[in-house]
Design an enzyme around this catalytic site. Structure first.
Site, PDB file in Angstrom:
ATOM      1  N   SER A  46     -27.081   5.330 -21.995  1.00  0.00           N
ATOM      2  CA  SER A  46     -25.719   5.501 -22.482  1.00  0.00           C
ATOM      3  C   SER A  46     -24.932   4.254 -22.116  1.00  0.00           C
ATOM      4  CB  SER A  46     -25.092   6.731 -21.838  1.00  0.00           C
ATOM      5  OG  SER A  46     -23.824   6.956 -22.398  1.00  0.00           O
ATOM      6  N   GLU A  47     -24.134   3.736 -23.050  1.00  0.00           N
ATOM      7  CA  GLU A  47     -23.546   2.409 -22.826  1.00  0.00           C
ATOM      8  C   GLU A  47     -22.561   2.362 -21.658  1.00  0.00           C
ATOM      9  OE1 GLU A  47     -23.616   3.967 -25.795  1.00  0.00           O
ATOM     10  OE2 GLU A  47     -21.794   3.629 -26.950  1.00  0.00           O
ATOM     11  N   ASN A  48     -22.104   3.520 -21.182  1.00  0.00           N
ATOM     12  CA  ASN A  48     -21.244   3.499 -19.991  1.00  0.00           C
ATOM     13  C   ASN A  48     -22.063   3.410 -18.698  1.00  0.00           C
ATOM     14  OD1 ASN A  48     -22.070   6.157 -20.646  1.00  0.00           O
ATOM     15  ND2 ASN A  48     -20.549   7.027 -19.286  1.00  0.00           N
ATOM     16  N   GLY A  49     -23.314   3.006 -18.821  1.00  0.00           N
ATOM     17  CA  GLY A  49     -24.074   2.635 -17.633  1.00  0.00           C
ATOM     18  C   GLY A  49     -24.975   3.711 -17.070  1.00  0.00           C
ATOM     19  N   SER A  88     -25.114  -2.901 -18.583  1.00  0.00           N
ATOM     20  CA  SER A  88     -25.492  -1.960 -19.630  1.00  0.00           C
ATOM     21  C   SER A  88     -25.566  -2.668 -20.988  1.00  0.00           C
ATOM     22  CB  SER A  88     -24.469  -0.818 -19.695  1.00  0.00           C
ATOM     23  OG  SER A  88     -24.778   0.046 -20.750  1.00  0.00           O
TER      24      SER A  88
END
Lengths: 213, 226
Positions: A46-49, A88
């Protein structure tokens, strides 16, 4: 019968092999993870890490510090980890993501993707990570309804909406079937949903649908 | 003795000037320095350029700062989200400038600023509306666009633990933009839930070294809302 939304997600999930690192866009693509069994080890990023996301927790086990890109509560699988936003997106932009699945307003037969703004004068378009994923993932699939709510085709000869990424989409899953984007050729039918004819799918498409033969 | 811990929120945001560029950490409500934003509202600085992933939601925090007319421009990747009513009203009325930046480009522009890199090439947004006016260059057969580093006067961030040197740890997805924003500002102010003695935080767990942090304030915030 065209695929239901859940069947579309399941159909895409069936094509994801064990070991891939996969980023799912917000909205319909998020549901794909529900159709990948835990024993088939796919690493959802997930791009929020969040690296190695697991399924949504039951309501009494929600960790408010652990959300996905759609800001919904998720879990972390054993083996998962956290990174910050630059790491990320280094993973995304540096070509370390095997697959990204996004929703779309339109996909063109050359693989152009439009999914972030409805016009040049969109009152506050929101791009999020779509352009990074479109340019950086090793392969990009789209999961969407075959037409808009009012019946306009979304498989088009060229996009009329502002582009998110150029010549990026490799495959499209819709309620009518699965379509590859083949360079120099356009949309090629991989399969149609049960009971959907080529004529029906073609009538719902502005771009020409080719058969593999 | 180095001691970056301040005793009040007012002290934490003291001296932020009108016209500042202010980075605001968080992704959704997770990792968002709510108390520092409220303190900035009280503090009074105006004509601000705010950099955040989202353009606020509801009528508190960043949305409140905007509603009070204190934000001249917002730089973000995803202004339109559920509850971003204040931003949408102001934007429609032409009362706020917007710079849309792809999320990864935003993170990298901050990281670059923190690392002394003035600009970099990326494939993200090449050929799109967001590439307008930007230099395009081909490397090894692929086209890239030039993006500038994004340096700021102030960063407001949230972390989990801190010591008096300003070393920070984060909790789960609360990390998000906070470490890169900490690097990219002249004055980085961290709101944290726990203060630890120097040496108490396992050095292997420090994500943001205190070198990047100027002020720390403890706020017993509890959990973010989901």
């Amino acid at each position: 019968m065209p695929y239901s939304r859940s069947e579309m997600a399941a159909r895409a999930a069936a094509d994801i092999p064990e070991g891939w690192v996969v980023n799912l866009g917000i909205g319909m693509p998020t549901a794909i993870a529900d159709h990948v069994p835990l024993e088939r080890e796919v690493i959802f990023q997930s791009e929020n890490g969040v690296i190695g996301m697991g399924p949504a927790p039951p309501p009494d086990r929600v960790d408010p510090w652990l959300i996905n890109a759609g800001k919904q509560p998720v879990t972390l699988r054993p083996g998962g980890c956290y990174v910050h936003h630059a790491d990320s997106f280094a993973m995304i932009r540096g070509g370390h993501i095997d697959l990204c699945v996004l929703g779309a307003f339109e996909v063109a037969e050359n693989g152009d993707l439009a999914n972030w703004a409805t016009s040049e004068n969109d009152t506050a378009p929101a791009v999020g990570g779509a352009m990074d994923l479109g340019a950086g993932a090793k392969r990009l699939w789209v999961l969407m309804e075959h037409t808009t709510k009012d019946g306009r085709p979304k498989l088009v000869p060229s996009c009329s909406y502002p582009l998110t990424a150029l010549r990026a989409v490799r495959r499209v899953y819709t309620n009518l079937g699965v379509f590859d984007v083949v360079p120099g050729r356009g949309f090629v039918v991989v399969e149609l949903a049960p009971g959907v004819s080529l004529e029906q799918a073609q009538a719902a498409s502005a771009a020409r649908l080719h058969t593999s033969a | 003795m180095i001691n970056k811990i301040v005793q009040s929120l007012a002290e934490a945001v003291a001296g932020i000037k009108d016209g500042s560029t202010v980075l605001i950490g968080g992704f959704g409500s997770v990792g968002q320095p709510d108390a520092l934003i409220e303190a900035l509202i009280e503090q009074g600085a105006k004509d601000l350029t705010c950099v955040a992933n989202n353009a606020g939601s509801g009528r508190t925090g960043l949305a409140r700062l905007m509603e009070l007319g204190r934000v001249r421009k917002i730089i973000c990747s995803f202004p339109r989200s559920s509850g971003s009513v204040v931003f949408e009203e102001l934007y429609k009325a032409g009362k706020i400038e917007l710079e849309i930046v792809p999320q990864g480009t935003l993170a990298e522009r901050l990281r670059a600023a923190g690392a002394g890199i003035p600009a970099f090439y990326t494939a993200t947004a090449q050929g799109t509306l967001l590439a307008r006016g930007k230099e395009e260059r081909e490397f090894d057969g692929r086209l890239y666009i030039l993006e500038r580093a994004l340096r700021a006067d102030v960063a407001l961030i949230e972390a989990w633990e801190a010591d008096r040197w300003g070393n920070l740890t984060y909790r789960a997805s609360g990390r998000n933009f906070n470490p890169v924003m900490a690097m990219a500002a002249d004055l980085t102010i961290a709101q944290v839930q726990h203060i630890r003695e120097l040496g108490e935080i396992d050095p292997e767990r420090v994500i943001t070294p205190g070198v990047y942090v100027q002020r720390v304030v403890r706020v017993d915030r509890g959990s973010p809302w989901v």
